[in-house]
Design a protein around this motif. Structure first.
Motif, mmCIF file in Angstrom:
data_model
loop_
_atom_site.group_PDB
_atom_site.id
_atom_site.type_symbol
_atom_site.label_atom_id
_atom_site.label_comp_id
_atom_site.label_asym_id
_atom_site.label_seq_id
_atom_site.Cartn_x
_atom_site.Cartn_y
_atom_site.Cartn_z
ATOM 1 N N GLU A 196 23.495 25.024 9.572
ATOM 2 C CA GLU A 196 22.092 25.084 9.968
ATOM 3 C C GLU A 196 21.940 25.996 11.177
ATOM 4 O O GLU A 196 22.835 26.072 12.024
ATOM 5 C CB GLU A 196 21.584 23.677 10.322
ATOM 6 C CG GLU A 196 21.572 22.706 9.154
ATOM 7 C CD GLU A 196 20.549 23.084 8.099
ATOM 8 O OE1 GLU A 196 19.461 23.572 8.474
ATOM 9 O OE2 GLU A 196 20.851 22.910 6.894
ATOM 10 N N GLU A 197 20.791 26.685 11.281
ATOM 11 C CA GLU A 197 20.683 27.719 12.321
ATOM 12 C C GLU A 197 20.781 27.176 13.746
ATOM 13 O O GLU A 197 21.193 27.901 14.652
ATOM 14 C CB GLU A 197 19.408 28.540 12.153
ATOM 15 C CG GLU A 197 18.110 27.820 12.462
ATOM 16 C CD GLU A 197 16.924 28.787 12.500
ATOM 17 O OE1 GLU A 197 15.899 28.395 13.082
ATOM 18 O OE2 GLU A 197 17.011 29.906 11.951
ATOM 19 N N ASP A 198 20.455 25.900 13.963
ATOM 20 C CA ASP A 198 20.546 25.327 15.307
ATOM 21 C C ASP A 198 21.873 24.616 15.569
ATOM 22 O O ASP A 198 22.037 23.965 16.602
ATOM 23 C CB ASP A 198 19.391 24.346 15.547
ATOM 24 C CG ASP A 198 18.047 25.060 15.648
ATOM 25 O OD1 ASP A 198 18.032 26.212 16.144
ATOM 26 O OD2 ASP A 198 17.038 24.492 15.214
ATOM 27 N N PHE A 199 22.812 24.713 14.628
ATOM 28 C CA PHE A 199 24.045 23.926 14.726
ATOM 29 C C PHE A 199 24.809 24.222 16.017
ATOM 30 O O PHE A 199 25.126 23.309 16.791
ATOM 31 C CB PHE A 199 24.935 24.174 13.515
ATOM 32 C CG PHE A 199 26.186 23.343 13.518
ATOM 33 C CD1 PHE A 199 26.196 22.087 12.923
ATOM 34 C CD2 PHE A 199 27.355 23.779 14.151
ATOM 35 C CE1 PHE A 199 27.340 21.299 12.944
ATOM 36 C CE2 PHE A 199 28.491 22.996 14.178
ATOM 37 C CZ PHE A 199 28.484 21.755 13.571
ATOM 38 N N LEU A 200 25.144 25.476 16.253
ATOM 39 C CA LEU A 200 25.962 25.793 17.427
ATOM 40 C C LEU A 200 25.227 25.471 18.720
ATOM 41 O O LEU A 200 25.820 24.956 19.667
ATOM 42 C CB LEU A 200 26.379 27.267 17.404
ATOM 43 C CG LEU A 200 27.428 27.677 16.367
ATOM 44 C CD1 LEU A 200 27.661 29.187 16.394
ATOM 45 C CD2 LEU A 200 28.747 26.938 16.598
ATOM 46 N N GLN A 201 23.922 25.764 18.745
ATOM 47 C CA GLN A 201 23.145 25.465 19.952
ATOM 48 C C GLN A 201 23.182 23.965 20.243
ATOM 49 O O GLN A 201 23.363 23.541 21.400
ATOM 50 C CB GLN A 201 21.701 25.927 19.776
ATOM 51 C CG GLN A 201 20.850 25.846 21.039
ATOM 52 C CD GLN A 201 21.238 26.880 22.078
ATOM 53 O OE1 GLN A 201 21.420 28.035 21.768
ATOM 54 N NE2 GLN A 201 21.375 26.451 23.321
ATOM 55 N N ASN A 202 23.020 23.147 19.207
ATOM 56 C CA ASN A 202 23.059 21.694 19.408
ATOM 57 C C ASN A 202 24.441 21.227 19.860
ATOM 58 O O ASN A 202 24.554 20.327 20.705
ATOM 59 C CB ASN A 202 22.649 20.970 18.125
ATOM 60 C CG ASN A 202 21.167 21.132 17.825
ATOM 61 O OD1 ASN A 202 20.368 21.389 18.734
ATOM 62 N ND2 ASN A 202 20.788 21.017 16.556
ATOM 63 N N LYS A 203 25.500 21.823 19.312
ATOM 64 C CA LYS A 203 26.850 21.455 19.743
ATOM 65 C C LYS A 203 27.114 21.854 21.196
ATOM 66 O O LYS A 203 27.935 21.234 21.874
ATOM 67 C CB LYS A 203 27.894 22.097 18.825
ATOM 68 C CG LYS A 203 27.964 21.480 17.446
ATOM 69 C CD LYS A 203 28.442 20.036 17.517
ATOM 70 C CE LYS A 203 28.517 19.397 16.154
ATOM 71 N NZ LYS A 203 28.900 17.953 16.224
ATOM 72 N N PHE A 204 26.431 22.876 21.663
ATOM 73 C CA PHE A 204 26.536 23.302 23.067
ATOM 74 C C PHE A 204 25.756 22.384 24.008
ATOM 75 O O PHE A 204 25.950 22.446 25.216
ATOM 76 C CB PHE A 204 26.007 24.732 23.224
ATOM 77 C CG PHE A 204 27.036 25.811 23.052
ATOM 78 C CD1 PHE A 204 28.037 25.706 22.100
ATOM 79 C CD2 PHE A 204 27.012 26.944 23.842
ATOM 80 C CE1 PHE A 204 28.987 26.703 21.940
ATOM 81 C CE2 PHE A 204 27.952 27.957 23.697
ATOM 82 C CZ PHE A 204 28.942 27.834 22.739
ATOM 83 N N GLY A 205 24.848 21.556 23.448
ATOM 84 C CA GLY A 205 24.038 20.673 24.287
ATOM 85 C C GLY A 205 22.551 20.904 24.155
ATOM 86 O O GLY A 205 21.781 20.480 25.016
ATOM 87 N N GLY A 206 22.117 21.605 23.089
ATOM 88 C CA GLY A 206 20.694 21.901 22.922
ATOM 89 C C GLY A 206 20.221 22.877 23.986
ATOM 90 O O GLY A 206 20.790 23.946 24.158
ATOM 91 N N GLN A 207 19.191 22.487 24.724
ATOM 92 C CA GLN A 207 18.714 23.338 25.819
ATOM 93 C C GLN A 207 19.459 23.060 27.122
ATOM 94 O O GLN A 207 19.298 23.779 28.105
ATOM 95 C CB GLN A 207 17.206 23.128 26.030
ATOM 96 C CG GLN A 207 16.365 23.538 24.832
ATOM 97 C CD GLN A 207 16.698 24.931 24.321
ATOM 98 O OE1 GLN A 207 16.643 25.911 25.064
ATOM 99 N NE2 GLN A 207 17.060 25.038 23.033
ATOM 100 N N ASP A 208 20.300 22.038 27.107
ATOM 101 C CA ASP A 208 21.019 21.637 28.322
ATOM 102 C C ASP A 208 22.407 22.285 28.328
ATOM 103 O O ASP A 208 23.433 21.625 28.191
ATOM 104 C CB ASP A 208 21.125 20.106 28.359
ATOM 105 C CG ASP A 208 21.590 19.587 29.713
ATOM 106 O OD1 ASP A 208 21.605 20.379 30.671
ATOM 107 O OD2 ASP A 208 21.947 18.402 29.794
ATOM 108 N N ILE A 209 22.411 23.620 28.465
ATOM 109 C CA ILE A 209 23.666 24.364 28.365
ATOM 110 C C ILE A 209 24.009 24.983 29.725
ATOM 111 O O ILE A 209 23.289 24.816 30.704
ATOM 112 C CB ILE A 209 23.585 25.452 27.273
ATOM 113 C CG1 ILE A 209 22.360 26.354 27.482
ATOM 114 C CG2 ILE A 209 23.497 24.821 25.902
ATOM 115 C CD1 ILE A 209 22.628 27.653 28.114
ATOM 116 N N GLY A 210 25.107 25.699 29.762
ATOM 117 C CA GLY A 210 25.496 26.407 30.978
ATOM 118 C C GLY A 210 25.324 27.907 30.788
ATOM 119 O O GLY A 210 25.584 28.430 29.704
ATOM 120 N N ALA A 211 24.877 28.597 31.829
ATOM 121 C CA ALA A 211 24.769 30.056 31.786
ATOM 122 C C ALA A 211 25.049 30.591 33.181
ATOM 123 O O ALA A 211 24.506 30.085 34.165
ATOM 124 C CB ALA A 211 23.384 30.491 31.306
#
Length: 361
Positions: A196-211
């Motif tokens: 699913e297109e949001d799969f990796l983003q969700n595994k990273f923590g959704g919008q709660d990621i590090g940058a």
């Protein structure tokens, strides 16, 4: 195992050494690691036009599919590719590079106000790793956080004396635009893995990621055949977007048994897969070793933007990509645990991600 509060030896700024006729022994690499031992090649990493993936026009379906296929091939075969027409304005890229060049040409005492420590690496630095007596790289850098917002501290960002707010505003705008572009790329990588297109983003923590951003400054070097601007390594995080100096080459990518010197396209981002996406994809996508060579006559600036998982989420191969024929290659590990390795030891080829592999009977 924790990072120490301070560096093991006094810090020397590489920029202060660049006008000497010889480089100190601390920067001389073993013969097998020196750039002079490689034969030059005229290959380049793939250059991909991203425009079709920014458009919502249904008539562009074939072009979109072709662009997705090119990115998929680059991720599997290279782990690196360049994107042009990516939606971040060339003017913003130029302004951002100008701000950082101005910082590195400030008087030393002004830059020293932002000196960093190995505890967080945030600020103005000149070494990676805390091993006493280690052979060092020919570079200075500036490291800062964008996300999560609780780590974003404008007071740790450089203020240019003529326009303190302007520089920080440009850096902030740049960070917001690159975060958006990273989000688009994460969807592309997910779809290309059959997820699913949001799969990796969700595994990273959704919008709660590090940058975070590391701006690398490679001063001119009197003996570039003896040293490296950055030793061979794969990136420990999720994905890296690199904005390079298009007039001075330096980045080299390992392809098979050769080092390919990347020729940056104007206003392109160089995208590379990090170790965390290698783990999540169960090594369908691989992070790739890269290093930086230096120049005897010209300095070089690059901006490496790291898009990472939330630091306390265990990262492991996606269950959808694990089969009896292709079992999970890696055990779960948080990014916090993982990045401590490179913060303590510095860049060490692919040894970090390879050390994670599950033992097989």
């Amino acid at each position: 195992m924790n990072c120490p509060q301070d560096w093991p030896e006094p810090i020397v700024r590489v920029q202060s050494l660049s006008d000497n006729g010889v480089i100190p022994d601390r920067y001389i690499k073993p013969p097998t690691e020196r750039p002079g031992s490689d034969h030059p090649t005229h290959a380049n990493i793939p250059i991909i036009d991203f425009q079709a993936l920014l458009s919502s026009n249904d008539g562009d379906d074939d072009l979109r599919a072709a662009t997705l296929a090119k990115i998929s091939e680059a991720c599997r075969d290279w782990g690196f590719f360049q994107i042009v027409n990516h939606g971040v304005s060339p003017e913003l890229l130029d302004r951002t590079q100008k701000v950082w060049r101005e910082f590195f040409h400030l008087p030393m005492e002004m830059k020293q106000a932002y000196a960093n420590s190995p505890k967080t690496y945030e600020g103005y630095g000149s070494r990676l790793g805390v091993e006493k007596g280690a052979i060092l790289d020919w570079s200075d850098y500036y490291f800062l956080h964008f996300l999560p917002l609780c780590l974003k501290d404008y007071n740790k960002w450089p203020a240019l004396p003529d326009s303190p707010d302007y520089g920080r505003e440009v850096i902030d705008e740049y960070g917001k635009e690159v975060v958006k572009l990273c989000g688009r790329l994460m969807k592309v990588l997910s779809l290309n893995l059959g997820l699913e297109e949001d799969f990796l983003q969700n595994k990273f923590g959704g919008q709660d990621i590090g940058a975070c951003l590391r701006v690398n400054f490679y001063p001119k070097c009197p003996q570039p055949d003896l040293t490296l601007g950055l030793s061979s390594h794969s990136d420990p995080g999720g994905m890296t977007l690199l904005l390079c100096d298009e007039h001075v080459a330096g980045l080299q990518v390992r392809k098979d048994d050769s080092w390919i010197t990347v020729k940056p396209a104007p206003h392109a981002f160089i995208v590379n897969i990090g170790d965390q996406i290698q783990v999540l994809s169960n090594a369908m996508y691989k992070s790739v070793e890269h290093r930086v060579i230096v120049n005897p006559a010209r300095e070089r600036l690059s901006l490496a933007f790291f898009y990472n998982p939330k630091s306390d989420i265990p990262i492991e191969p996606a269950k959808e990509l694990v089969t009896p024929d292709r079992p999970a290659l890696y055990p779960p590990k948080t990014f916090d645990e993982y990045r401590l390795y490179i913060r303590l030891r510095g860049p060490k080829g692919k040894s970090q991600v390879d050390s994670l592999k599950c033992p097989r009977g």
